[in-house]
Design an enzyme around this catalytic site. Structure first.
Site, PDB file in Angstrom:
ATOM      1  N   SER A 171       0.904  -1.324  -0.012  1.00  0.00           N
ATOM      2  CA  SER A 171      -0.021   0.044   0.072  1.00  0.00           C
ATOM      3  C   SER A 171       0.866   1.098   0.121  1.00  0.00           C
ATOM      4  O   SER A 171       1.937   1.326   0.520  1.00  0.00           O
ATOM      5  CB  SER A 171      -0.919   0.201   1.263  1.00  0.00           C
ATOM      6  OG  SER A 171      -1.363   1.195   1.474  1.00  0.00           O
ATOM      7  N   TYR A 221      -2.352   5.393  -4.133  1.00  0.00           N
ATOM      8  CA  TYR A 221      -3.313   6.348  -3.892  1.00  0.00           C
ATOM      9  C   TYR A 221      -2.778   7.786  -4.618  1.00  0.00           C
ATOM     10  O   TYR A 221      -1.641   8.018  -4.259  1.00  0.00           O
ATOM     11  CB  TYR A 221      -3.580   6.407  -2.582  1.00  0.00           C
ATOM     12  CG  TYR A 221      -4.501   5.463  -1.778  1.00  0.00           C
ATOM     13  CD1 TYR A 221      -5.648   5.240  -2.249  1.00  0.00           C
ATOM     14  CD2 TYR A 221      -3.997   4.789  -0.499  1.00  0.00           C
ATOM     15  CE1 TYR A 221      -6.403   4.289  -1.575  1.00  0.00           C
ATOM     16  CE2 TYR A 221      -4.707   4.066   0.033  1.00  0.00           C
ATOM     17  CZ  TYR A 221      -6.059   3.566  -0.342  1.00  0.00           C
ATOM     18  OH  TYR A 221      -6.956   2.860   0.197  1.00  0.00           O
ATOM     19  N   HIS A 257     -13.198  -2.850  -1.140  1.00  0.00           N
ATOM     20  CA  HIS A 257     -12.559  -2.455  -0.160  1.00  0.00           C
ATOM     21  C   HIS A 257     -12.809  -3.154   1.135  1.00  0.00           C
ATOM     22  O   HIS A 257     -12.724  -2.682   2.172  1.00  0.00           O
ATOM     23  CB  HIS A 257     -12.600  -0.818  -0.068  1.00  0.00           C
ATOM     24  CG  HIS A 257     -11.358  -0.298   0.303  1.00  0.00           C
ATOM     25  ND1 HIS A 257     -10.821   0.590  -0.632  1.00  0.00           N
ATOM     26  CD2 HIS A 257     -10.617  -0.064   1.580  1.00  0.00           C
ATOM     27  CE1 HIS A 257      -9.658   1.211  -0.094  1.00  0.00           C
ATOM     28  NE2 HIS A 257      -9.418   0.647   1.311  1.00  0.00           N
TER      29      HIS A 257
HETATM   30  C1  LIG Z   1      -6.706  -2.476   7.730  1.00  0.00           C
HETATM   31  C2  LIG Z   1      -7.109  -2.448   6.227  1.00  0.00           C
HETATM   32  C3  LIG Z   1      -6.415  -1.370   5.290  1.00  0.00           C
HETATM   33  C4  LIG Z   1      -6.427  -1.301   3.990  1.00  0.00           C
HETATM   34  N1  LIG Z   1      -5.627  -0.501   3.312  1.00  0.00           N
HETATM   35  C5  LIG Z   1      -5.758  -0.355   2.066  1.00  0.00           C
HETATM   36  C6  LIG Z   1      -5.050   0.357   1.384  1.00  0.00           C
HETATM   37  O1  LIG Z   1      -4.149   1.284   1.833  1.00  0.00           O
HETATM   38  N2  LIG Z   1      -5.169   0.339   0.119  1.00  0.00           N
HETATM   39  C7  LIG Z   1      -5.957  -0.294  -0.921  1.00  0.00           C
HETATM   40  O2  LIG Z   1      -6.260  -0.205  -2.007  1.00  0.00           O
HETATM   41  N3  LIG Z   1      -6.784  -1.200   0.043  1.00  0.00           N
HETATM   42  C8  LIG Z   1      -6.734  -1.342   1.228  1.00  0.00           C
HETATM   43  N4  LIG Z   1      -7.526  -1.906   2.066  1.00  0.00           N
HETATM   44  C9  LIG Z   1      -8.538  -3.126   1.094  1.00  0.00           C
HETATM   45  C10 LIG Z   1      -7.827  -4.172   0.854  1.00  0.00           C
HETATM   46  O3  LIG Z   1      -6.870  -3.903  -0.232  1.00  0.00           O
HETATM   47  C11 LIG Z   1      -8.798  -5.394   0.282  1.00  0.00           C
HETATM   48  O4  LIG Z   1      -9.595  -4.510  -0.872  1.00  0.00           O
HETATM   49  C12 LIG Z   1      -9.788  -5.742   1.407  1.00  0.00           C
HETATM   50  O5  LIG Z   1      -9.234  -6.022   2.720  1.00  0.00           O
HETATM   51  C13 LIG Z   1     -10.308  -7.072   0.951  1.00  0.00           C
HETATM   52  O6  LIG Z   1     -11.320  -7.616   1.645  1.00  0.00           O
HETATM   53  P1  LIG Z   1     -10.953  -8.635   2.928  1.00  0.00           P
HETATM   54  O7  LIG Z   1     -10.551  -7.871   4.207  1.00  0.00           O
HETATM   55  O8  LIG Z   1     -12.613  -9.007   3.258  1.00  0.00           O
HETATM   56  O9  LIG Z   1     -10.243  -9.622   2.524  1.00  0.00           O
HETATM   57  C14 LIG Z   1      -7.474  -2.061   3.480  1.00  0.00           C
HETATM   58  C15 LIG Z   1      -8.087  -3.068   4.135  1.00  0.00           C
HETATM   59  C16 LIG Z   1      -7.938  -3.357   5.734  1.00  0.00           C
HETATM   60  C17 LIG Z   1      -8.868  -4.352   6.134  1.00  0.00           C
END
Ligand SMILES: Cc1cc2nc3c(=O)[nH]c(=O)nc-3n(C[C@H](O)[C@H](O)[C@H](O)COP(=O)(O)O)c2cc1C
Length: 360
Positions: free
Chosen positions: A115, A138, A256
């Site tokens: 990320s 981002y 997300h």
């Molecule tokens: C704590 C946390 C932080 C996240 N940070 C980002 C991020 O910085 N950039 C991003 O594109 N997605 C982010 N996501 C989304 C994840 O990339 C992903 O789409 C999502 O966690 C998938 O769903 P799941 O947790 O049910 O497997 C984040 C998710 C979580 C749980």
């Protein structure tokens, strides 16, 4: 660090057990940050339900004594179709942070996504032997900064750029409001600091995020990149077609993990629309709610080339750092292997819609 000596501990037996252990170990704030979703968390729950709602029509006597889990994503061979999703701020979850997550991915032969808000920088990733990774971008108001991030990521070995497009505003996460959890503004954002931004502390960096994303943003990112660009956060077939028409190598069907827009369509359902609309032009990955081997098999059968997992990897990280991450991923990979056997598919390649029944 939650467990200083993980050597002697009994590892949780299942991914759900990892989730339960994570909830015991972590503070209420961190737990809410990781596990929470937007609003009333309806999409968070529906993501899981939608994968469960797809029924399996297993084939009997299909000769599945040896199975081949491997696949090809963006032209590269992968040992299995499970990728670690980009998740920011993992220093809150475990002292090893993204380094542990990346190393655990290497141990499980899984591709890792880093990320923009990862606590580790590009140089840290360069030092990890065997790491195969993509960079999640981002976009910021300063286009020069976006260009520098893409170029530095590629130089450090990123083999694709994931442009996240579902953060046009930060989702309203009720749990964080209730626990009072906030990401601290003084920490520098490592990747941004490395490309030389004058003030790389989180607060000013966060304030300069570009929330006015458009197709021009994608076009610019593709222009900046010399590796494939995937668009992360697509939930509609027409948007997927637009992304590929603009030159993206494919899309990541994602809400997300239910963290942004409550009641957004669950990804298992959106995936059907996206695969149908693209008709084989461009790659389709999917995340949000993937927890079991059968979920991976369903995604691939419907037409995804790979799946991504967010929270399960973080549960592993919180419980046991690098080793916890690889344990969780291994549980999921084993479960996927078992799913193939029981579905009657000898390889990832042979999974097809014929193995599944979609809900009406
Ligand atoms: C704590 C946390 C932080 C996240 N940070 C980002 C991020 O910085 N950039 C991003 O594109 N997605 C982010 N996501 C989304 C994840 O990339 C992903 O789409 C999502 O966690 C998938 O769903 P799941 O947790 O049910 O497997 C984040 C998710 C979580 C749980």
């Amino acid at each position: 660090m939650p467990f200083a000596n993980v050597q002697n501990m009994n590892w949780p037996a299942t991914i759900d057990d990892f989730a339960a252990a994570f909830s015991i170990i972590e503070s209420e704030g961190v737990q809410g940050y990781v596990n929470g979703g937007a609003g009333a968390e309806l999409t968070l729950g529906r993501n899981l339900d939608a994968w469960d709602a797809i029924e399996i029509r297993p084939k009997a006597l299909a000769g599945v004594g040896t199975r081949d889990l491997s696949t090809t994503v963006l032209g590269a061979s992968e040992a299995h179709p499970i990728v670690v999703a980009p998740v920011g701020f993992q220093g809150y979850v475990h002292s090893e942070g993204e380094i542990g997550l990346a190393q655990g991915s290497v141990d499980a032969n899984a591709r890792y996504c880093h990320s923009t808000f990862g606590a580790a920088g590009f140089t840290d990733l360069e030092d990890i032997d065997g790491l195969r990774w993509w960079f999640q971008l981002y976009c910021f108001n300063d286009h020069g900064l976006n260009t520098s991030l893409v170029q530095r990521a590629e130089e450090a070995g990123a083999e694709a750029i994931l442009l996240t497009v579902d953060l046009t505003a930060l989702g309203h996460r009720d749990r964080d409001l209730h626990t009072g959890f906030i990401l601290r503004g003084n920490r520098p954002v490592a990747c941004v600091a490395e490309v030389g931004l004058a003030d790389p502390r989180l607060a000013p960096v966060w304030a300069s995020l570009d929330h006015d994303l458009s197709w021009a943003t994608l076009a610019r990112t593709i222009e900046d990149a010399s590796v494939p660009v995937l668009v992360k956060g697509i939930l509609r077939g027409d948007d997927a077609v637009m992304a590929v028409e603009h030159g993206a190598a494919g899309v990541i069907v994602s809400n997300h993990g239910g963290r942004q827009l409550d009641t957004a369509i669950p990804t298992a359902r959106a995936l059907v629309d996206v695969v149908d609309a693209l008709g084989g032009h461009g790659e389709v990955l999917v995340d949000s709610g993937i927890r079991k081997g059968v979920d991976v098999a369903k995604a691939i059968g419907i037409g995804a080339t790979a799946t991504m997992v967010g929270r399960p990897a973080l549960w592993g990280l919180g419980v046991g750092g690098r080793e916890g991450v690889s344990r969780v991923l291994e549980l999921l990979i084993e479960d996927y292997d078992r799913a193939l056997a029981l579905i009657g598919a000898s390889s990832t390649d042979v999974l097809s819609p014929d193995h599944f029944t979609l809900p009406d």
